[in-house]
Design a protein around this motif. Sequence first.
Motif, PDB file in Angstrom:
ATOM      1  N   THR A 137       0.857   3.966  -3.031  1.00  2.81           N
ATOM      2  CA  THR A 137       0.502   5.353  -2.761  1.00  2.81           C
ATOM      3  C   THR A 137       1.619   6.275  -3.230  1.00  2.81           C
ATOM      4  OG1 THR A 137      -0.614   4.492  -0.814  1.00  2.81           O
ATOM      5  CG2 THR A 137      -0.386   6.881  -0.968  1.00  2.81           C
TER       6      THR A 137
ATOM      7  N   ASP B 278       0.830  -1.207   0.000  1.00  2.00           N
ATOM      8  CA  ASP B 278       0.000   0.000   0.000  1.00  2.00           C
ATOM      9  C   ASP B 278       0.861   1.252   0.000  1.00  2.00           C
ATOM     10  OD1 ASP B 278      -2.104  -1.645  -0.015  1.00  2.00           O
ATOM     11  OD2 ASP B 278      -2.900  -1.137   1.970  1.00  2.00           O
TER      12      ASP B 278
ATOM     13  N   ASP C  89      -3.800   4.193  -6.619  1.00  2.00           N
ATOM     14  CA  ASP C  89      -4.672   3.938  -5.484  1.00  2.00           C
ATOM     15  C   ASP C  89      -4.717   2.429  -5.196  1.00  2.00           C
ATOM     16  OD1 ASP C  89      -6.624   3.872  -3.593  1.00  2.00           O
ATOM     17  OD2 ASP C  89      -8.280   4.131  -5.018  1.00  2.00           O
TER      18      ASP C  89
END
Lengths: 388, 312
Positions: free
Chosen positions: B119, B115, B124
């Motif tokens: 990012t 993640d 996303d």
Amino acid sequence: MPIRFDKLGVVIAAIAGCAAFAAPFATFRANRIVPGQARSILEALPPAAGPLLLAIVVTAALVALFKTPQQLRLAASVAALAALALLIGVAGTFLTPAGNTFARISPASGFWILIFAFTLLLADVLTRLELSPWARVGVLVAASAAVGLLLISGSWNDLSILKEYANRADSFWAEGSKHVTLALGSLLAAVIIGLPLGILCHRVERLRASVLNVLNIIQTIPSIALFGLLIAPLGWIASHVPGAAALGIRGIGTAPAFVALFLYSLLPVVANTVVGLAGVPRAANDAARGMGMTDRQRLFGVEFPLAFPVILTGIRIVLVQNIGLATIAALIGGGGFGVFVFQGVGQTAMDLVLLGAVPTVALAFAAAIILDAVIEMTSTRRREASPA
Amino acid sequence: MIEIEGITKRYDATTVVDDVSMVIEPRTIAVIVGTSGSGKTTLLRMINRLVEPTAGVVKLDGADNRSLPGYELRRSIGYAIQGHGLFPHRTVAQNIATVPVLLGWDKARIKARVDELMTLYQLDPEAFGPRYPHELSGGQQQRVGVARALAAEPNVLLMDEPFGALDPIIRTKAQEDLLAIQKRFGTTIILVTHDMEEAVHMGDKIAVMDAGKLVQYAKPAEILARPASAFVETLVGASERPFRLLSLGRVRDAVEKGTADGEAIPGDASQRDALAELLWSGRPALPVKGADGKPLGRVTLDGLVKRSARPA
Ligand SMILES: Nc1ncnc2c1ncn2[C@@H]1O[C@H](COP(=O)(O)OP(=O)(O)OP(=O)(O)O)[C@@H](O)[C@H]1O
Ligand SMILES: [Mg+2]
């Protein structure tokens, strides 16, 4: 709005028209081996049912002929097929003289051609609807269930093929399970041996050409010749290797049939494994090594999943081919549906031939649909990424 | 530190990499430039042993890179492959997680890392994580390829034309991000590129390859000022040289006493940007401001022109 014809529909309508009006719908025979007498749709069915079937067939043919919505074409083909399936049973009952157990009623060329025409229409509609793999399997299950219901309900019991079945119910299922065991078992053996062999051929270039050549040569030997060729060595093994005979290895029977089907299966499995592995994008292999995968991790994590749809295509070829070829096994006492085919040929009893042939074709057809669906499910997500 | 000592790769009779020696200091970026087919990728791949050298040694922090099994070595070195090389049958998130999974990280740590990287690269995680590579644009695929190389926080990062498919805006952003990551983790990076602009901007040192030979390995200013051969001179682009030289310096280092009118330029902008602004606005001088907004002095057209001349 101008009237427009559907190209395939013109063919379907022409075939259906000829079959409905010019070809016999059912054949009546006084007993199972005498030549039959043809009966048209109007002759073969009770007074109300004959014109009804003609009306349904003509309407469905018209729907096929013109450019019509897919839903309508779907309904027309299903309605026509259902009417044909139900009414051939009615014809059986109607044409059989009361109390006569020798008379045989069988579907005739007109019936089969009509079935073919509307199956073609149905297949065309299903293709154009671009059904998902699951939906296609669903259609197969629904069709099988419908046929199963018709069989259980007994509405086909007056047809000759089911009379043959009634006389041989036990051996039908025994030969059927032998047939399936033979086809699936030899496939399984071919996968167990063929996959590693294919991987080996992929890795060792020198092995590839020679292995594939040998398998190619085997593939070109006619099946009957191959059975013959196997009789001597297997017979020798049975009498010289202790315990072999106890395992069921003999010169004739299931063993040579199994070995022959296995040998035929090897080429598609090995060749598709080699082609599938060769088709793995170089960049993916490269990245796998670059990320620090071991050879084994790369084989199972990258090469195999990417080659899987191609390997499955090989397995599909083998399964359909084996279901068909297993029929020949009956010639050397290997059992299977071929038993009925060859008995029927011997007795010139077409109904008995059909009792062996129809389930074989149905099995092959179902296997093809199911495996095609599986192949599509596994390959849609694995499409090769576009190069950057 | 990466020490490459006399490394050579021959395929049959052709020598693809010819007796290359170079040292990459820890926590620096070395950029390899050269024409297509000059052996850049091959040189890079001999460092993580995707290609075994015909002769010569590569040492990582003093240890021969053959002292570990190849696959273990490669897990410890980030590799962004030329043309991304994503696994088509794995999702974006699974692709990025490749090395952490091989290293046996626990699930939560892998997810957090994936993640974080997505990012950072403006993908996303919710929307792009479950997608397959063929559902991404070329530039997005390339960013995933770079994120995958960074996933296990390697000390050494090999990047083969990682930004080739990115548009100028995203490319600049990706370059800045990479520089930031490099500063923060002290990563040693070897980067292959065709883009001289990128080489001058990113490289602590630039290595120029021609037909398998290392023809010059030096600081960017040195390469611009004193190209070792006519080939290097062509490669750095004679007409672009003064501007590339200016792009290496900060405005802060070119400040003169005095004042000027108009909008001020920040001290940490590049001297090339200042020259562009001077030429575009038709002014002879620009005021310069510090990070705190206080005036530092001015930068003049004359001063910059002198600085863009060939150093003595
Ligand atoms: N496995 C191989 N076998 C034979 N020749 C090879 C092999 N790999 C690379 N080469 C050759 O080595 C030379 C250098 O290749 P390399 O991939 O290192 O070039 P490159 O500088 O990275 O080029 P590009 O900028 O186009 O990526 C090329 O001429 C190539 O054809
Ligand atoms: Mg290259």
